[in-house]
Design an enzyme around this catalytic site. Structure first.
Site, mmCIF file in Angstrom:
data_model
loop_
_atom_site.group_PDB
_atom_site.id
_atom_site.type_symbol
_atom_site.label_atom_id
_atom_site.label_comp_id
_atom_site.label_asym_id
_atom_site.label_seq_id
_atom_site.Cartn_x
_atom_site.Cartn_y
_atom_site.Cartn_z
ATOM 1 N N THR A 1 -3.828 5.641 4.241
ATOM 2 C CA THR A 1 -2.585 6.176 3.661
ATOM 3 C C THR A 1 -2.865 7.061 2.461
ATOM 4 O O THR A 1 -2.168 8.048 2.234
ATOM 5 C CB THR A 1 -1.646 5.049 3.190
ATOM 6 N N LYS B 1 0.822 -1.218 0.000
ATOM 7 C CA LYS B 1 0.000 0.000 0.000
ATOM 8 C C LYS B 1 0.856 1.269 0.000
ATOM 9 O O LYS B 1 0.392 2.328 -0.426
ATOM 10 C CB LYS B 1 -0.982 -0.005 1.178
#
Lengths: 332, 583
Positions: free
Chosen positions: A245, A188
C-alpha cells in the site's frame, strides 16, 4: 462448488475471476442492476477493472437472497461502512453451516468493532474468517504472483478458503490470529495516506522506509493491545500489505495522501473519488481507539491532524521529526 | 410430579447401564488406534506414582508393577488392564439419586435452614419457607428456566464462591419448582458421612481432583456426556473452583462444558440449554481462607482446600446464624438461558440470533449433510460459549452494599499509595480511621458509576444499592462487616471508619474489580474539568503515551461480548482482579 461473492468493486471482481479460474461456480452479487446485467452480457464489469474478462463460471445478480440460499461459502467484499447492513440482510438466508470470509479492511467507527465481530453480530454464523494481505486488486486480476492470509478460529474456514482461492498465481496462507490480521489490514490504510503525503511532498525512499517501519511498530502496538500476536504483523497481512500500500500509486489511500500534499482539501478529494478510501475514516477511528487504550501512535495522530484538524502537512512533519526529543522510544 | 421434574428420578434404576455405557464407549475409543493403549496406561501410572510416591499406599505398588510390566504386555493384556481401570473409575464417579431421600430432604432442609437462621423456635415460620425466602432472594429468568426444563436438558452454570453454593442452589431450585440437578462434587466433600449420604443420594457424582491422568478425565467427561444426552439436567461450576480472589470468574474451565456439544451430536432430538447463574453474598463463609490462599502465591494457589471454614461446623453455624440473619443477605440470579452457541432461547426452546431471527442449531454441527463431531470446530464453539458465559456472569452480577463500600474504600486507599506493592499494601491497614465524609464521598462516586453501568445493562444492583441513599448503604455494609468475620472488616470509630482487615477489604472489593469502574470514574473526573483544559489534554495525549493511559473523556466504554471478544491470554484479568487499577 458454488461460491458467493458479495460486493461488485475491484476486489470483488478480482476474487470472482480468481474463483472462476479455479473452476468454481461463482454467484457475484452487486447492488447496481446495470453492472450485473452488463457482466452477464459482456463478461466485463463496466465499473471496476473493466479490462478483466470474467469467465462463464461467473454469474452476476442483484438478489442478495440467492447468495445465502445457493452458496455455502460467501466472500464479503463491500466497503466497511456498508458491511453491517449487507450482512444483516444476507443474514436472513444464512445458517450455522455457512462459511463467511470477508476481505474488508476497516474498523467500525464509535464501536471499534472489527469486521468479523460485525458479521458475528448480524448473522447466526460462527464459521467466520478474514482474507487479507498485499492484494492490489488489479495485480491479482492480471494474475501477477501474489499471496494472502486467511485467518479464522475455525480450521475449516481457513481450509475452505485456501482450497477455493489457491492458484498458480495466488498463494494463500492460514492463521488463527483473527484480531492481528484484521488490525493489520485496517490500520495500514492510515499509513498509506501518510506514504502518499510523503511522496507528494517529494521525499524519497529513506522517508518511505522510516514511515513503513515505524508505522508497522505502531500498528502492532495497537493490535497487541487488543490481543493480536506479534507474528501476524511480520507476515503478509502485516508488513506485506503495508509495503504494497505504501509503495504503490495504485492504492486509493495513497492517492488521498498525495493530493493532500499538493494542497487540496479533504472535501475536494472525497468529492472527486468514485471509490471509498477506507483510510480516511479509519484514521479517525484508530486515533480515538488508540487514545482510549493509551496506545502511542504518533504517525496516526499526525495524519489525524492533517485530515481533521486542518494542520498543514509540513507542520505535522516537523512535529513528528521532533517528537523523540520529548518521548524516548525503544525502537524494535 | 416426579417425572415432570426430570430424568434424575430414574437415575437409581439406570445407573448400572450408564456406567456400562461409559466403559464401553471409552474402551472402544481407546482401542481404536493401535499403540494408544500403552500411552494411556503409561500416563495413568506415571501420574499416580507421582501422586502416591510418599504415601506408602498399597496402590503405589500396584501402579509401579503396571509401570514395569507395561512394555512387555501384549495388546490383549493391555486391554484387560484398561477395562479394569475404566470400570473402577466409572464406578467411582457415578452418582445416585433416591427419590425417597430427595423427598425427605425437601422437607427437612428448608426447616433446617430456617432453624439456622432463626434459632428461636417459631413453628409458624418454620412451616412455610418465608424465613429463608426473605434471607435468600432468588430472582431472574425462573419461569423461562422452568419451561425449558421440560423441552430439553439444562446445564446450570453458576459462579462459585463458597462450598455453600451447591446447598443454596439446591434450595433455590427446590423453592422455585425447578428440577433437581446432577452435579460433580469434589471427592473431599464426601468425607463427612452425613453430607456424603445426602450428596450421594441427591444426584451428586464424585470428582477426585487429585487424579490428573487422561484416562480419569476422559471417564468424567464421558459420564457427563452420557448424562446430558440422556436428559439429566446437570450443574457445572465453570469457574472450576471457588473464586480465590472474590472476583467474578473471567477464565472458565471448558472441559465439562464441552461435553454439551458432544451430547448434542449424540442425541440431536433433545436440545441442551445453558443457564448462567450468579450467587451474590453480602458475606462469604470462607472469605478469609480464600483470599489468604489467593495472596499466598498467585497461580500456585491450592486447587483443593480441605481445611477451610466450611469444614468446621461451628463456623458454618455461626455464618448461617449471623450472616444470613438479615433480609436479602444473599441474592441468586438466574440469567437468560442460551443454547450451546450463546444464542438466546425462547420458552419453546427455539434459538434466536442477535437480530432476533430463529436459528436451526443443528446446522452448526453438520459436516456435509450429517451431524458429526469435529474436534477443532467443537473446541472453538466451547471457547466462544465460555466467553459468552463469562460475559453473562458479569451482566448478572448483583452489586451489594459490602461490595460497593469495600470497592470504594480499597480503591481510595490504593490511590493514596500506588507505589506499594499489593502484598505489602494489604498488610498495612491505615493507622487512622477514614473520615466519614471521605467514606460517603467515595461510596457515592462508586454508586454513581454502578448506576451508569446498570443503565447500560452491564451489572445488576441490589435493592439497597439501587435505592440509596449512600448513608444507608454504608450503614448496611458496616452491619454486615461487623457480623461474622473473626474481626470486623471495618468498624465505626468516632467520626470515621476504621479498616481492620485489608485482605478482606480487597476480597470484597474484587467482586467489582472487573467492571471497568475505574474507567467510568475517571470519565466523570475528566468531565468535571473546566472545558478550557481539553485542548491541553488532546495535545498532551498525542505526545505523551503516559498521559493517554487516562481514558479519553469522550468515549463510552466498549461493551464486552461478541465474536472473539475474549480476553487476551496473558493474565490481564489477573492484574485487574488484584488491584482493580487502570492498566
Amino acid at each position: 462448488m458454488r461460491v458467493g461473492v458479495v460486493g461488485g468493486g475491484s476486489w470483488g471482481t478480482a476474487l470472482a475471476q480468481l474463483l472462476a479460474d479455479n473452476g468454481n461456480d461463482v454467484l457475484f452479487w452487486m447492488r447496481h442492476g446495470e453492472a450485473a446485467e452488463a457482466i452477464n452480457r459482456t463478461r466485463h464489469n463496466p465499473r471496476y477493472l473493466p479490462e478483466v474478462e470474467l469467465g462463464p463460471g461467473v454469474q452476476a445478480t442483484t438478489e442478495l437472497a440467492r447468495i445465502g440460499s445457493e452458496c455455502r461459502v460467501v466472500l464479503m467484499v463491500v466497503p466497511s461502512h456498508g458491511l453491517r447492513a449487507v450482512a444483516r440482510e444476507l443474514g436472513d438466508q444464512l445458517d450455522g453451516g455457512h462459511v463467511l470470509i470477508h476481505g474488508v479492511k476497516g474498523i467500525e467507527p464509535v464501536t471499534y468493532k472489527r469486521m468479523t465481530q460485525i458479521l458475528r453480530e448480524e448473522t447466526c454464523c460462527r464459521k467466520i474468517g478474514v482474507l487479507s494481505g498485499p492484494n492490489l486488486a488489479k495485480e491479482v486480476a492480471l494474475r501477477q504472483p501474489s499471496a494472502a492470509v486467511i485467518a479464522s478460529h475455525f480450521d475449516e474456514v481457513v481450509q475452505t478458503g485456501r482450497e477455493l482461492l489457491w492458484s498458480s498465481s495466488f498463494r494463500v496462507y492460514g492463521s488463527s490470529d483473527v484480531v492481528g490480521v484484521e488490525f493489520a489490514g485496517a490500520v495500514k490504510n492510515v499509513m498509506a495516506i501518510a506514504a502518499g503525503l510523503a511522496q507528494g511532498l517529494g521525499f524519497g525512499m529513506n522517508t518511505m522506509a522510516l514511515l513503513v517501519t515505524r508505522g508497522l511498530a505502531e500498528i502492532a502496538r495497537l493490535g497487541m493491545a487488543e490481543g493480536a500476536r506479534l507474528e501476524s504483523f511480520q507476515g503478509l497481512a502485516g508488513i506485506g500489505d503495508l509495503m504494497a500500500t505504501c509503495f504503490s500509486p495504485l492504492s486509493r489511500n495513497h492517492r488521498v495522501g498525495e493530493r493532500l500534499a499538493s494542497g487540496q482539501t479533504l472535501d475536494e478529494i472525497v468529492r472527486s473519488m468514485d471509490q471509498v478510501a477506507e483510510g480516511i475514516k479509519t484514521t479517525r477511528t484508530v486515533h480515538e481507539l488508540a487514545s482510549e487504550l493509551g496506545v502511542y501512535m504518533p504517525i496516526t495522530a499526525g495524519v489525524h491532524r492533517i485530515l481533521f484538524e486542518a494542520v498543514s502537512p509540513r507542520e505535522v512533519l516537523a512535529d513528528l521529526m521532533d517528537i523523540t526529543r520529548y518521548v524516548y522510544e525503544f525502537a524494535p | 410430579m416426579d417425572g415432570e421434574l426430570g430424568r434424575i428420578f430414574e437415575l437409581e434404576r439406570e445407573r448400572e447401564r450408564i456406567v456400562r455405557t461409559v466403559v464401553e464407549r471409552e474402551a472402544a475409543r481407546k482401542m481404536a488406534a493401535p499403540g494408544l493403549l500403552e500411552l494411556i496406561l503409561n500416563d495413568a501410572a506415571f501420574f499416580e506414582i507421582a501422586r502416591l510416591e510418599d504415601s506408602g499406599s498399597s496402590e503405589l505398588a500396584r501402579w509401579r508393577s503396571l509401570y514395569r510390566r507395561l512394555g512387555r504386555m501384549d495388546e490383549e493384556q493391555r486391554r484387560a488392564e484398561l477395562l479394569g481401570l475404566l470400570e473402577r473409575y466409572a464406578g467411582d464417579v457415578v452418582g445416585n439419586f433416591r427419590p425417597g431421600v430427595y423427598r425427605f430432604a425437601t422437607r427437612v432442609v428448608p426447616v433446617g435452614l430456617s432453624l439456622l437462621m432463626r434459632p428461636q423456635l417459631n413453628l409458624d415460620r418454620l412451616l412455610n419457607l418465608s424465613t429463608v425466602r426473605e434471607r435468600i432472594l432468588v430472582q431472574g429468568e425462573i419461569p423461562l428456566v422452568r419451561q425449558l426444563a421440560r423441552r430439553g436438558t439444562l446445564i446450570l452454570a453458576p459462579t462459585h464462591l463458597s462450598n455453600l453454593d451447591s446447598i443454596v442452589i439446591g434450595w433455590s431450585l427446590l423453592s422455585n419448582d425447578l428440577p433437581p440437578f446432577t452435579y460433580g462434587a469434589g471427592k473431599n466433600l464426601f468425607f463427612n458421612p452425613l453430607i456424603s449420604f445426602f450428596m450421594h443420594n441427591l444426584g451428586a457424582y464424585k470428582v477426585d481432583r487429585r487424579l490428573k491422568f487422561t484416562l480419569y478425565k476422559d471417564v468424567l467427561k464421558a459420564y457427563s456426556q452420557v448424562l446430558l444426552e440422556e436428559g439429566y439436567h446437570s450443574l457445572f461450576f465453570p469457574g472450576g473452583t471457588r473464586s480465590r480472589s472474590g472476583a467474578v470468574e473471567n477464565k472458565l474451565k471448558l472441559g465439562l462444558l464441552g461435553t454439551g456439544i458432544a451430547a448434542a451430536i449424540a442425541n440431536p432430538e433433545r436440545p441442551i440449554f445453558v443457564v448462567p447463574c450468579t450467587l451474590n453474598y453480602h458475606l462469604v463463609l470462607e472469605a478469609e481462607t480464600l483470599i489468604d490462599d489467593y495472596l499466598k502465591e498467585q497461580g500456585t494457589s491450592r486447587y483443593i482446600i480441605e481445611d477451610d471454614e466450611s469444614s468446621r461446623l461451628s463456623r458454618v453455624l455461626a455464618y448461617a446464624r449471623k450472616s444470613l440473619a438479615l433480609d436479602a443477605s444473599m441474592v441468586i440470579h438466574y440469567g437468560a438461558p442460551m443454547d450451546l452457541w450463546g444464542n438466546r432461547v425462547d420458552p419453546q426452546g427455539v434459538s434466536f440470533d442477535d437480530r432476533g431471527r430463529p436459528v436451526d442449531t443443528r446446522r452448526y454441527l453438520m459436516v456435509g449433510d450429517r451431524l458429526e463431531a469435529s474436534p477443532q470446530r467443537d473446541a472453538e464453539y466451547v471457547v466462544e460459549l465460555g466467553a459468552k458465559l463469562a460475559a453473562a456472569f458479569h451482566r448478572n452480577t448483583v452489586a451489594l452494599s459490602t461490595h460497593l463500600v469495600a470497592y470504594a474504600l480499597f480503591s481510595y486507599l490504593r490511590r493514596q499509595r500506588p507505589e506499594v506493592d499489593l502484598y505489602a499494601f494489604v498488610r498495612m491497614p491505615p493507622a487512622e480511621p477514614l473520615a466519614l465524609v471521605t467514606v460517603m464521598q467515595e461510596s457515592e462516586r462508586v454508586r454513581n458509576a454502578l448506576l451508569q453501568l446498570a443503565d447500560r445493562g452491564r451489572i445488576l444492583l441490589g435493592s439497597q444499592v439501587r435505592k440509596g441513599p449512600v448513608e444507608a448503604i454504608v450503614a448496611g455494609a458496616l452491619r454486615y462487616f461487623g457480623m461474622y468475620h473473626k474481626r470486623p472488616v471495618m468498624v465505626r470509630e468516632g467520626d470515621g471508619i476504621r479498616i481492620n482487615d485489608m485482605k478482606l477489604l480487597l476480597y470484597y472489593h474484587n467482586r467489582l474489580a472487573d467492571f471497568d469502574l475505574e474507567r467510568v470514574l475517571a470519565r466523570d473526573l475528566v468531565a468535571a474539568l473546566p472545558a478550557s483544559t481539553s485542548p491541553l489534554r488532546a495535545a498532551s495525549a498525542s505526545l505523551d503515551p503516559g498521559f493517554a493511559a487516562t481514558p479519553d473523556g469522550v468515549r463510552t466504554a466498549r461493551v464486552a461480548g461478541g465474536y472473539a471478544d475474549r480476553q487476551p491470554e496473558a493474565g490481564s484479568s489477573e492484574a485487574s482482579n488484584s488491584t482493580g487499577g487502570p492498566r
